[in-house]
Design an enzyme around this catalytic site. Sequence first.
Site, PDB file in Angstrom:
ATOM      1  N   HIS A   4      25.433  32.206  46.650  1.00 29.30           N
ATOM      2  CA  HIS A   4      26.085  33.522  46.165  1.00 29.30           C
ATOM      3  C   HIS A   4      27.464  32.894  46.053  1.00 29.30           C
ATOM      4  CE1 HIS A   4      27.774  37.379  47.762  1.00 29.30           C
ATOM      5  NE2 HIS A   4      28.411  37.495  46.578  1.00 29.30           N
ATOM      6  N   GLU A  53      20.957  37.634  54.089  1.00 28.70           N
ATOM      7  CA  GLU A  53      22.361  36.576  53.843  1.00 28.70           C
ATOM      8  C   GLU A  53      22.756  36.236  54.873  1.00 28.70           C
ATOM      9  OE1 GLU A  53      25.122  35.984  50.382  1.00 28.70           O
ATOM     10  OE2 GLU A  53      24.052  37.007  49.932  1.00 28.70           O
ATOM     11  N   ARG A 110      24.496  42.807  44.695  1.00 24.11           N
ATOM     12  CA  ARG A 110      23.623  42.607  45.861  1.00 24.11           C
ATOM     13  C   ARG A 110      22.577  41.896  46.207  1.00 24.11           C
ATOM     14  NH1 ARG A 110      28.709  41.100  46.279  1.00 24.11           N
ATOM     15  NH2 ARG A 110      30.171  41.908  46.693  1.00 24.11           N
TER      16      ARG A 110
END
Length: 331
Positions: free
Chosen positions: A292, A274, A245
């Site tokens: 991602h 993000e 993450r």
Amino acid sequence: MADRPKILVTQQVPEAAYPLLEAVGDVEANREEGVIWSADELLQRAPGHDYLYCLVTNTIDARLLEACAAATPRLKLVANMAVGYNNIDVAAATRLNIAITNTPGVLSDTTADLTFGLLMAIARRISEAERFLRAGKFTGWGPLLLCGADVHHATLGIIGMGRIGKLVAKRASGFDMKVLYHNTHRLPAEEEQRYNATYVSLEDLLRQSDFVCLQAPYKPETHHLIGEKELEMMKPSSFLINTARGPMVDEKALVQALQRGTIAGAGLDVFENEPAVEPELLSMENVVLLPHIGSASHQTRTRMATMASENIVAHASEQRPPNILNPEALV
């Protein structure tokens, strides 16, 4: 005859998910490719549904959950199509008797594949070399052309030795890498032997590793786990890999470390804010950036999608959802 439950799918997902949902309820879905509803739009649409099928791109906060709990019908379950669930206020959901589910396990091998691919790409300058060739700069072989770092026999430090961390260690064995790991709890001796992994402190891992790979879950304790102090501990020749993450890394500190040569490079599949990325990272040749895609294979995303649906189907069929995170919320 009882009314069929109402199900809201917040974003386009693999087609295999929909028939499962349609068999047990009336489905309203955002099927526009690439369209992510804003928090306000979600707040407008979600109340009045029995089930919410969401993704990590959706923030399921207390305000939304309270609105859904107060509506008729009230929200009963949120199915997150992801293993991580830091996008959901689980405590608020539990207080409101709203069940939360995720999709663990199914994406572990695929994410480990991507992690190792990212490690290879940054070590051997693969993305940089492709840009070099496509720009017409390749005029012939040279002994110093785009030399990178060896992966074989290097030291890999894994922070977070859960499902994905163990599978990354398994892949490292094929490259005869020395594996160090740091985890909340030390693994049993037989598991350490199976993965040929040595438990060390975080500080020793950072100082000794040629590649530092983040695989820990994101929670308040791991926010900015890697910041200026930790980057200073790493070797100038080392690389940071993050497929966990984004907020686990202080991105501004990372930019400074890369600019100063504190570390040699970084491979990132996730970002602190993000989908925004620190602008300086975009122009750096010693960084590989991915949008991602850790679990992005057709097979894995389809299984994730159906698993999320199966959690809803189970609850709608008065069965325990197989991947329940807060069983105390089941009423």
